[in-house]
Design an enzyme around this catalytic site. Sequence first.
Site, mmCIF file in Angstrom:
data_model
loop_
_atom_site.group_PDB
_atom_site.id
_atom_site.type_symbol
_atom_site.label_atom_id
_atom_site.label_comp_id
_atom_site.label_asym_id
_atom_site.label_seq_id
_atom_site.Cartn_x
_atom_site.Cartn_y
_atom_site.Cartn_z
ATOM 1 C CB SER A 185 -0.903 0.024 1.236
ATOM 2 O OG SER A 185 -1.737 -1.105 1.239
ATOM 3 C CD GLU A 216 1.950 0.476 13.426
ATOM 4 O OE1 GLU A 216 1.866 0.172 14.642
ATOM 5 O OE2 GLU A 216 1.339 -0.147 12.541
ATOM 6 C CG PHE A 261 -1.460 3.162 11.807
ATOM 7 C CD1 PHE A 261 -2.511 3.262 12.710
ATOM 8 C CD2 PHE A 261 -1.707 2.596 10.567
ATOM 9 C CE1 PHE A 261 -3.780 2.805 12.383
ATOM 10 C CE2 PHE A 261 -2.975 2.134 10.235
ATOM 11 C CZ PHE A 261 -4.014 2.232 11.138
ATOM 12 C CG HIS A 321 -3.188 4.803 2.723
ATOM 13 N ND1 HIS A 321 -2.014 4.533 2.044
ATOM 14 C CD2 HIS A 321 -4.100 3.928 2.244
ATOM 15 C CE1 HIS A 321 -2.224 3.547 1.189
ATOM 16 N NE2 HIS A 321 -3.480 3.160 1.276
ATOM 17 N NE ARG A 335 -6.966 3.217 -1.067
ATOM 18 C CZ ARG A 335 -8.189 3.202 -1.595
ATOM 19 N NH1 ARG A 335 -8.971 4.250 -1.483
ATOM 20 N NH2 ARG A 335 -8.633 2.147 -2.212
#
Lengths: 323, 275
Positions: A43, A64, A89, A115, A173
Site C-alpha cells: 500500500s 510502528e 499510525f 493514506h 492513496r
Amino acid sequence: MGVKAGLVKNGKIATRDAYGQALVELGRENKDLVVLDADLSKSTKTADFAKVFPERFFNMGIAEQNLIGFSAGLAAAGKIPFASTFAVFATGRAFEQIRNSVAYPRLNVKIAATHAGISVGEDGASHQSVEDLSLMRGLPNMTVLVPADAQETYQVIKAAAAYEGPVYIRLGRLAVPVLFDDSYKFTIGKANVLRPGRDVAIIANGLMVGEALKAADILLEQRVEAAVVNCASLKPFDSETIIEVVKETGAVVTSEEHSIIGGLGSAVAETLSENYPVFLERVGIKDTFGESGRPHELLAKYGLTAKDIIKAVARVLIRKHSI
Amino acid sequence: MTTVIEKMACKIRQDIIEMLVQAKSGHPGGSLSAADIMAVLYFSVLRIDPARPDWPDRDRFVLSKGHAAPVLYAALAERGFFPREELLKLRQTGHFLQGHPDMKKVPGVDMSTGSLGQGISAAAGMALAGKIDQKDYRVYCLLGDGEIAEGLVWEAAMAAAHYKLDNLVGILDHNGLQIDGRNEDVLNSAPLKAKWEAFGWNVLEVDGHNTEELLNVFDLAKNLKGKPTMIIAETVKGKGVSFMENAVGWHGVAPSPEEAEIALAELKGGEINGC
C-alpha cells in the site's frame, strides 16, 4: 528525470506511486538509503524498493513504534532510513518515538506516511488522518512536506533524502491529477506561486492544490483574479512569499485536506496575524473525524472541492469590500 | 583486572552521590545498582576511544533506562570522555549534562534516551546498521526491570531476533524495584528468562555486582551467534550505600548534604562491598 509516464492513468497518479518510484532511483544513487515498513509495503509502495533492494528493506511487522525506534538507531549509525506506514499510525501510534528518538536528537530519519487525509475513503475515520500535520508541525527540528502531485512528490523525496535531519512527508492513496512538469522546482522552505492574482490569494497544499487551480479558473470567468500559492513546505514555512502575495490581494483563503486546526490554515493565520493581518477563510476539515465512503464523495461532503474554495473566496471578498 | 574495575565502580558510585547532592535531584537507586555493570563495560568490554567519541567502528552503548544518567556520565568522565568537573553541573541550566542522556550534547552518549523502551529499539537499529555494513562493532543496551513493561521493548525484542542481531547485547538491571514499589506488586514481569527466550534471545544470568562474573558473561555473549543476548543481572537497588539499598524511596530523590556525607564515608571507608 521525472515521473514515469507509464504510471499515469488519465492524467492522474497517486503521490504514493511517485514515492515508490523515487525510492528505487534513490536506492541506486545512495547505498546508505534503507527502507522500513510496518506490513503495509504494497500500500505504501515501499514494496517497489523491496523488490529491487531486498537487502536494504526491513519489514518491522505491525509495530510502528519499533519502526521509528529502529529507524532512529539506523540513522544514528549513519544510514538514511525512509520509514513508511499509514499517516494515522506513523504520527499517532509512534508520536512519542518520533518526538524523543528522532526529532529531539535531530536524527536523519525520513517518515514518508501514505493514506493521509479523508481521501483514504472506504476504510473510514480510524484510518483517515486529519491531524498528522498538526502533530508533526509542533515538533522542534521537524521538517514537514506536503506534495501536491506526483512530480512534486518525486522532487520532495529527493530533497528529503539530500537534507540532513528529520523529515515528515505526507502522501495520499488517491490518484490525483499531475499538475506539474519537469520544469517545476520544489525547494524545502519555499512556497511556489503557481499563478498571480490581485483580488484574493488561495494558499493550498496536497491534493487541494489541484482544486485551488480549478477554482481560480472558474473565478477568472467571474472576473475575480485569484493568486494560487502551493505551500508544500509546511515547515519551514515561507512567510516571506505568503506575505508578499497577500500584500497584493488583501484577502486570503487557505485550503487543505486536514483539520483547520494546526495545519496550513493555522500556519497562514499565525504568520499573517503577526505580520500583515488580512481577511482570511480556511477551507479544511472542520474539527471532525471522517467516515467511510468513496473518496470523491467524501471530499465533497467535507467541503474539500473547488466549489468550496470558491464559496470561501466569495465570503472573504464580501468581508474585504465591506470596510 | 577485576580489582581495577572494582575500584572504578567504587569511584563511579562516589561520583553519583556527589553529582546528585549538587544537582538536588536525580535517580540514585537505579544508578548505584548499575555501577558495577557500567565499570565492567567502560573499563574492559567496550571497544571505545575517548579521543574519538564518533569513531564509526566503536562499540555502542545505549542507556535505555535513561534516568540512570548519573552512572553513565560518571563512567564516561572516569573513562576520559569529558572533564570530571562537569559532573558537578548535572541538571543545571546552560550545562551539557541533561537530566536524561542527550547524544547531541554529551561526548560518548550514543543515543538520547529517557523515555523508557525507546533505547532498546534504537540500539537494535544500530545493530542492524552494523550488520548491513558488515562491521564488527557490538551494541550494548542497559534496561531497567520496570522499563520492560513498555510494549516497545517486546516489539524491539521480536525484531532483533527476527533479524538475528547477535551483535546486540541487552543487560537487564534486575534490582526488583520501581517507582511505585516491587516489580511483582506494580506489574509482574516474571518469568524473565522464559520471556526473553520465548522472544528468541539467548539468556545469561549473572550477579550484577560480581565483576569477575560480569566479565565472563560478556565474553561468553561475544561467542553466541545467530541470536541477540540478554544478560539478566541480579542487582540491589542503591547498592553500596546502606540506607539506600533495597529502599523504594531512593528511586528518584537526591540525598541531602548530610546523607551524602554518610554515603560517601561508607563508600570511601569500604564498609560495604570492599569499596
